[in-house]
Scaffold this active site. Sequence first.
Site, PDB file in Angstrom:
ATOM      1  N   GLY A  43      25.070  -5.738  17.407  1.00 47.51           N
ATOM      2  CA  GLY A  43      24.566  -5.456  18.302  1.00 47.51           C
ATOM      3  C   GLY A  43      23.690  -6.223  19.402  1.00 47.51           C
ATOM      4  O   GLY A  43      23.822  -7.258  19.457  1.00 47.51           O
ATOM      5  N   HIS A  92      10.516 -17.625  48.237  1.00 51.46           N
ATOM      6  CA  HIS A  92      11.868 -17.821  47.804  1.00 51.46           C
ATOM      7  C   HIS A  92      11.557 -19.605  47.343  1.00 51.46           C
ATOM      8  O   HIS A  92      11.225 -19.981  47.870  1.00 51.46           O
ATOM      9  CB  HIS A  92      12.428 -18.121  49.629  1.00 51.46           C
ATOM     10  N   GLY A 108       0.994  -0.921  -0.404  1.00 48.18           N
ATOM     11  CA  GLY A 108       0.122  -0.096   0.020  1.00 48.18           C
ATOM     12  C   GLY A 108       0.591   1.284  -0.146  1.00 48.18           C
ATOM     13  O   GLY A 108       1.860   1.069   0.152  1.00 48.18           O
TER      14      GLY A 108
HETATM   15  P1  NAD Z   1      21.852  -1.960  16.402  1.00 52.28           P
HETATM   16  O1  NAD Z   1      21.883  -0.521  16.534  1.00 52.28           O
HETATM   17  O2  NAD Z   1      21.094  -2.463  18.125  1.00 52.28           O
HETATM   18  O3  NAD Z   1      23.780  -3.279  17.088  1.00 52.28           O
HETATM   19  C1  NAD Z   1      23.896  -2.763  14.765  1.00 52.28           C
HETATM   20  C2  NAD Z   1      26.017  -2.981  15.637  1.00 52.28           C
HETATM   21  O4  NAD Z   1      25.912  -2.729  14.393  1.00 52.28           O
HETATM   22  C3  NAD Z   1      25.726  -1.383  16.227  1.00 52.28           C
HETATM   23  O5  NAD Z   1      26.006  -1.766  17.574  1.00 52.28           O
HETATM   24  C4  NAD Z   1      26.656  -0.953  16.028  1.00 52.28           C
HETATM   25  O6  NAD Z   1      28.345  -0.127  16.368  1.00 52.28           O
HETATM   26  C5  NAD Z   1      27.647  -2.137  15.111  1.00 52.28           C
HETATM   27  N1  NAD Z   1      28.060  -1.572  13.701  1.00 52.28           N
HETATM   28  C6  NAD Z   1      27.214  -0.641  12.482  1.00 52.28           C
HETATM   29  N2  NAD Z   1      27.880  -1.280  11.424  1.00 52.28           N
HETATM   30  C7  NAD Z   1      28.849  -1.848  11.615  1.00 52.28           C
HETATM   31  C8  NAD Z   1      29.751  -2.422  10.808  1.00 52.28           C
HETATM   32  N3  NAD Z   1      30.090  -1.649   9.339  1.00 52.28           N
HETATM   33  N4  NAD Z   1      31.238  -2.832  11.044  1.00 52.28           N
HETATM   34  C9  NAD Z   1      30.967  -3.498  12.566  1.00 52.28           C
HETATM   35  N5  NAD Z   1      29.569  -2.864  13.133  1.00 52.28           N
HETATM   36  C10 NAD Z   1      29.338  -2.359  12.936  1.00 52.28           C
HETATM   37  O7  NAD Z   1      21.455  -3.078  15.740  1.00 52.28           O
HETATM   38  P2  NAD Z   1      20.586  -4.206  15.672  1.00 52.28           P
HETATM   39  O8  NAD Z   1      20.953  -5.319  16.611  1.00 52.28           O
HETATM   40  O9  NAD Z   1      21.212  -4.872  14.003  1.00 52.28           O
HETATM   41  O10 NAD Z   1      18.568  -4.476  15.722  1.00 52.28           O
HETATM   42  C11 NAD Z   1      18.164  -3.291  15.616  1.00 52.28           C
HETATM   43  C12 NAD Z   1      16.906  -2.597  15.996  1.00 52.28           C
HETATM   44  O11 NAD Z   1      15.709  -3.973  16.352  1.00 52.28           O
HETATM   45  C13 NAD Z   1      17.236  -2.732  17.365  1.00 52.28           C
HETATM   46  O12 NAD Z   1      16.260  -0.922  17.678  1.00 52.28           O
HETATM   47  C14 NAD Z   1      16.791  -3.280  18.554  1.00 52.28           C
HETATM   48  O13 NAD Z   1      16.157  -2.359  19.448  1.00 52.28           O
HETATM   49  C15 NAD Z   1      15.706  -3.954  17.780  1.00 52.28           C
HETATM   50  N6  NAD Z   1      15.631  -5.181  18.195  1.00 52.28           N
HETATM   51  C16 NAD Z   1      15.100  -5.726  19.944  1.00 52.28           C
HETATM   52  C17 NAD Z   1      15.504  -6.571  19.745  1.00 52.28           C
HETATM   53  C18 NAD Z   1      15.044  -7.220  20.836  1.00 52.28           C
HETATM   54  O14 NAD Z   1      15.300  -6.110  22.112  1.00 52.28           O
HETATM   55  N7  NAD Z   1      15.642  -8.051  22.348  1.00 52.28           N
HETATM   56  C19 NAD Z   1      16.396  -7.892  18.747  1.00 52.28           C
HETATM   57  C20 NAD Z   1      16.036  -7.407  17.708  1.00 52.28           C
HETATM   58  C21 NAD Z   1      16.135  -6.190  17.193  1.00 52.28           C
END
Ligand code: NAD
Length: 473
Positions: free
Chosen positions: A186, A446, A119
């Site tokens: 991340g 507990h 959409g």
């Molecule tokens: P993120 O932004 O959390 O982590 C990405 C990481 O990649 C960062 O630490 C960054 O410094 C690094 N990075 C970036 N470019 C790089 C490079 N060229 N070489 C090496 N490292 C590099 O992103 P994500 O882990 O992909 O997650 C994405 C989103 O999805 C987040 O906003 C997160 O909140 C959400 N998410 C949440 C959960 C959860 O709540 N359990 C799970 C999965 C995703």
Amino acid sequence: MSEAREHEYDVLVLGAGPGGYTAAFRAADLGQRVALVERYPRLGGVCLNVGCIPSKALLHTASVIDQAAAMEEHGVSFGQPFIDIDKLRSFKNGVVDKLTGGLDGMARQRKVDIIQGTGAFDGPNAVRVETADGQKKLTFRNAIIAVGSQSLELGSMPWGDPRLMDSTDALELEDIPDQLLVIGGGIIGLEMACVYDALGSKVTVVELTPGLMPGTDPDLVKPLQRRISKRYASIHLETKVSQVDVADEGLVAHFEGKHSGTETFDRVLVAVGRTPNGGKINAKSAGVEVTSRGFIPTDQQMRTNVSHIFAIGDVVGQPMLAHKATHEGKVAAEVCAGEKSAFEARVIPSVAYTDPEIAWVGITEAEAKQQGMEYGVGKFPYAASGRAIGNDRTEGFTKLLFDKATDRIIGAGITGQYAGDLIAECALAIELGAEAGDIGLTIHPHPTLSESIGMAAEVFEGTVTDLYIPKKK
Ligand code: NAD
């Protein structure tokens, strides 16, 4: 025709992830005639289909494998696991099918019209949908944009080579690579690293910044880093992958920064963040403002700059979390139905479902310092918890932050088993404005890990007896 019936739908929801289907269901429950437009064949969005849910099914598997192996030290040996990858994939897919099937049923029960197709806005009261049978134009009185986000793709990568994966590909579990490179330390990168490590891959993690999970209290990350440093092939911090080349023997990654050089991997997972989908829906034709990064700003009622068009979830801004989206979805639906509703959550908890889990909510120590707050800390180690000792998982702790002036809890962080489930109590405590005494005097069962929350409050109060803390003179 009455004003309410001037358009085909009272509420059109664009995108059927957790935010979108929640908004659609709530609006229908409030008597609205609702259309839910979704480009993929199944409801549930990234979270149910290729995110939170399938990853948790695999993380559960990883946890069972690890726990079974750990029992060897306590006299119970199961031997090496035999992994039938096809069966494991079927289990994961079955979990997803069950949940998405449930959503289909609930949409039918509520008489929500599901329109499958992509959409985009066609003016301020219409959406054009590209369906399998051609174009369809739907008109609405109110719309809720819930189009989410997608994985960021790094350039200079051989996209198209099946050995290069984003998180969706990694969840497909095509095979168990011997050597896996995870680009990005991340949450997504570390959760998937955890799965593949348990399944037998030798995992290397490369992270651009000086620490894993940047932005998270480094204190909380330490126990995870300690555990995975021992298990993984390497963790390279302050390093970036500048290029990946295709070779017959594997994907050749070029590292730059603290750890430079080249290494060959069987598969590479890119998990370097997600980007909002706001720029893909022709929002301009409806007059809806989209930032240069693809986010759609809203007010507390989730209204965009166009008052009858709302936006919720990842497309609205950080944190990109399903549980934020669902709450925003309810607010938007209620406002559409004429209710006085607003998104007023004090805090939104975050969880990394790694092993150990890391969970936090509210203000972190770094933020409290930055804001010049007078705060106190109550910290209770898992090593002093009878339950954690029984589970043989004593790494981690529960840490509560209190405003010194009011004794009210302002933040919490937990690292350790089941941290993600435990953090909910802390979120409730913050929402209710609980003081340290309220938490410490609440009788926790507990022996459970939940006691660590009560005891962390007692540490702050100076009343704890399960630790010996010498009095300050
Ligand atoms: P993120 O932004 O959390 O982590 C990405 C990481 O990649 C960062 O630490 C960054 O410094 C690094 N990075 C970036 N470019 C790089 C490079 N060229 N070489 C090496 N490292 C590099 O992103 P994500 O882990 O992909 O997650 C994405 C989103 O999805 C987040 O906003 C997160 O909140 C959400 N998410 C949440 C959960 C959860 O709540 N359990 C799970 C999965 C995703």
